[in-house]
Design an enzyme around this catalytic site. Structure first.
Site, mmCIF file in Angstrom:
data_model
loop_
_atom_site.group_PDB
_atom_site.id
_atom_site.type_symbol
_atom_site.label_atom_id
_atom_site.label_comp_id
_atom_site.label_asym_id
_atom_site.label_seq_id
_atom_site.Cartn_x
_atom_site.Cartn_y
_atom_site.Cartn_z
ATOM 1 N N VAL A 9 0.827 -1.202 0.000
ATOM 2 C CA VAL A 9 0.000 0.000 0.000
ATOM 3 C C VAL A 9 0.868 1.261 0.000
ATOM 4 O O VAL A 9 0.771 2.096 -0.898
ATOM 5 C CB VAL A 9 -0.973 0.028 1.204
ATOM 6 C CG1 VAL A 9 -1.743 1.347 1.237
ATOM 7 C CG2 VAL A 9 -1.946 -1.147 1.140
ATOM 8 N N CYS A 10 1.736 1.390 0.976
ATOM 9 C CA CYS A 10 2.494 2.630 1.152
ATOM 10 C C CYS A 10 3.591 2.814 0.111
ATOM 11 O O CYS A 10 3.897 3.943 -0.295
ATOM 12 C CB CYS A 10 3.122 2.674 2.546
ATOM 13 S SG CYS A 10 1.945 2.451 3.895
ATOM 14 N N LEU A 11 4.225 1.705 -0.307
ATOM 15 C CA LEU A 11 5.369 1.776 -1.220
ATOM 16 C C LEU A 11 4.984 1.642 -2.681
ATOM 17 O O LEU A 11 5.494 2.370 -3.538
ATOM 18 C CB LEU A 11 6.383 0.689 -0.847
ATOM 19 C CG LEU A 11 7.615 0.544 -1.743
ATOM 20 C CD1 LEU A 11 8.438 1.828 -1.760
ATOM 21 C CD2 LEU A 11 8.470 -0.629 -1.282
#
Length: 205
Positions: A121-123
């Site tokens: 999700v974040c990367l």
């Protein structure tokens, strides 16, 4: 489209470090690898950036909620970058958040070293978008992680297909060091043995 990632090896002169959402709460979502390992490698990347004087952009999401603050070890190693961190109000893809995007552009570096929690999700989204925008991107996967092996596998495949180079902390450090005999190279090889592979360092001491 001509891209930086094809032309340029990552060096201290052409690279910046982006640390995405390494927050004490979010770190608990890492299940595909040991969360403590991911935390240790992210701090090692911060120390690498300090040794090489790399531009660093740190971002967080909703620190006042379950995600919590940035890892205190990162804040301690990079106090200036931590103080200037981009606090996103909830935008999932950091690349879509104008303040973060502007901060990355302001580094003036064509190559981006990225680590994020979580990978899936974040990367994944900023890594892919940065690559599509023409940056060279290396995603450091032992400083990142996902809630499941399956979601990690899919995220890695999507990043790879978009031209993101998948790497590990020791490989990235070796590439960017270039020459272990230089003063910075000596510091980096010491960092590898003290932080990245402490067991190996103890074995040869």
């Amino acid at each position: 489209m001509t891209t930086y990632r094809i032309r340029n090896r990552f060096t201290a002169e052409n690279s910046a470090l982006l640390l995405i959402d390494h927050q004490v709460g979010t770190m608990q979502l890492i299940k595909n690898i040991d969360a403590d390992l991911a935390a240790r490698q992210s701090v090692a990347l911060a120390k690498m950036a300090k040794i090489l004087d790399l531009p660093v952009v740190i971002t967080s999401s909703q620190e006042d909620r379950a995600q919590g603050p940035i890892l205190p070890e990162i804040a301690s190693v990079l106090p200036t970058a931590h103080a200037a961190r981009i606090k996103r109000p909830g935008v999932v893809n950091a690349w879509d958040y104008q303040e973060f995007h502007d901060a990355v552009l302001a580094t003036g570096r064509p190559n981006l070293i990225m680590a994020g929690v979580t990978t899936d999700v974040c990367l994944i989204f900023p890594a892919i978008d940065a690559a599509l925008e023409g940056f060279g991107v290396q995603a450091v996967l032992d400083a990142s992680g996902s809630p499941s092996v399956l979601s990690e596998e899919f995220a890695r495949q999507r990043m790879h297909d978009a031209g993101v180079v998948l790497t590990a902390t020791n490989t990235l450090m070796s590439e960017i060091a270039g020459d272990w005999s230089t003063p910075s190279g000596q510091e980096l090889i010491g960092l590898l043995f003290s932080d990245v592979f402490p067991a190996l360092g103890a074995g040869i001491s």
